[in-house]
Design an enzyme around this catalytic site. Sequence first.
Site, PDB file in Angstrom:
ATOM      1  CB  THR A   9      -0.925  -0.115   1.639  1.00 31.53           C
ATOM      2  OG1 THR A   9      -2.044   1.029   1.078  1.00 31.53           O
ATOM      3  CG2 THR A   9      -0.344  -0.123   2.772  1.00 31.53           C
ATOM      4  CG  ASP A  75      -9.436  -3.615  -1.699  1.00 34.55           C
ATOM      5  OD1 ASP A  75      -8.784  -2.529  -1.772  1.00 34.55           O
ATOM      6  OD2 ASP A  75     -10.422  -4.008  -2.398  1.00 34.55           O
ATOM      7  CG  PHE A 166      -7.502   6.704   7.254  1.00 34.12           C
ATOM      8  CD1 PHE A 166      -7.930   5.890   6.517  1.00 34.12           C
ATOM      9  CD2 PHE A 166      -7.452   6.030   8.343  1.00 34.12           C
ATOM     10  CE1 PHE A 166      -7.464   4.578   6.335  1.00 34.12           C
ATOM     11  CE2 PHE A 166      -6.457   4.220   8.802  1.00 34.12           C
ATOM     12  CZ  PHE A 166      -6.470   3.870   6.681  1.00 34.12           C
ATOM     13  N   GLY A 167     -10.864   8.200   6.405  1.00 33.47           N
ATOM     14  CA  GLY A 167     -11.672   7.549   6.029  1.00 33.47           C
ATOM     15  C   GLY A 167     -12.759   7.847   6.381  1.00 33.47           C
ATOM     16  CE1 TYR A 168     -17.500   7.003   3.280  1.00 27.93           C
ATOM     17  CE2 TYR A 168     -16.010   5.317   3.015  1.00 27.93           C
ATOM     18  CZ  TYR A 168     -16.253   6.271   2.191  1.00 27.93           C
ATOM     19  OH  TYR A 168     -16.738   6.545   1.258  1.00 27.93           O
TER      20      TYR A 168
END
Length: 213
Positions: A9, A75, A166-168
């Site tokens: 990643t 993922d 981070f993200g949602y």
Amino acid sequence: MSRRVVLATQNEHKVYELRQILAEVCRDLDLEIVGASDFPDIPDVAETEVTFAGNARLKAEALSAATGLPALADDSGLAVDVLGGCPGVFSARWSGSHAGPGAARADKDRANLSLLLEQLADVPDQHRSAAFVCAAVLVVPGREAITREGRVTGRIGHTPRGTNGFGYDPIFVPDHDPSRTLAEFTDTEKNAISHRGNAFRAMESVLRDALAL
């Protein structure tokens, strides 16, 4: 002698989080965890599969082939029940395709999060159930890919809360503690229940066997 394992990643948030998780999961294993950014000449892998496991396998196979090292990839994404499991594999680009790494990632996260909240604006709490899902894949050169999965269930809140994540994370309220979003958990608390934590904990015995440690 330590065994190098590369994380497939370029997302530095993920590298940081996965190093923490693997330090706990593999605390008695002599592993040296390196990131894909240590190999700047390796191009990004297009995530063309329609499942988390498929995309993780693509990344792990490509990086292992390019470096000659065992590669770990994941993922992951958010699956909202009322949206039929979406954003799913499109979680990172739910608000549209984006270009540019680095500082732009925070903008992408905010755009994705805002769009999801808009889409759920009139959905009552009892129908806001969701799960974070992660597929982790290990590829050792010359061997078949091995996959393990993890998830954490919860619901989508109405407004973002918290700054650690981070993200949602700021709108995901886990069933484990419905008083807080994941972004209000400490790193240790989050890793103990998270989809990535669960997936990579399930990978411990696989790492021992595959790397003969």
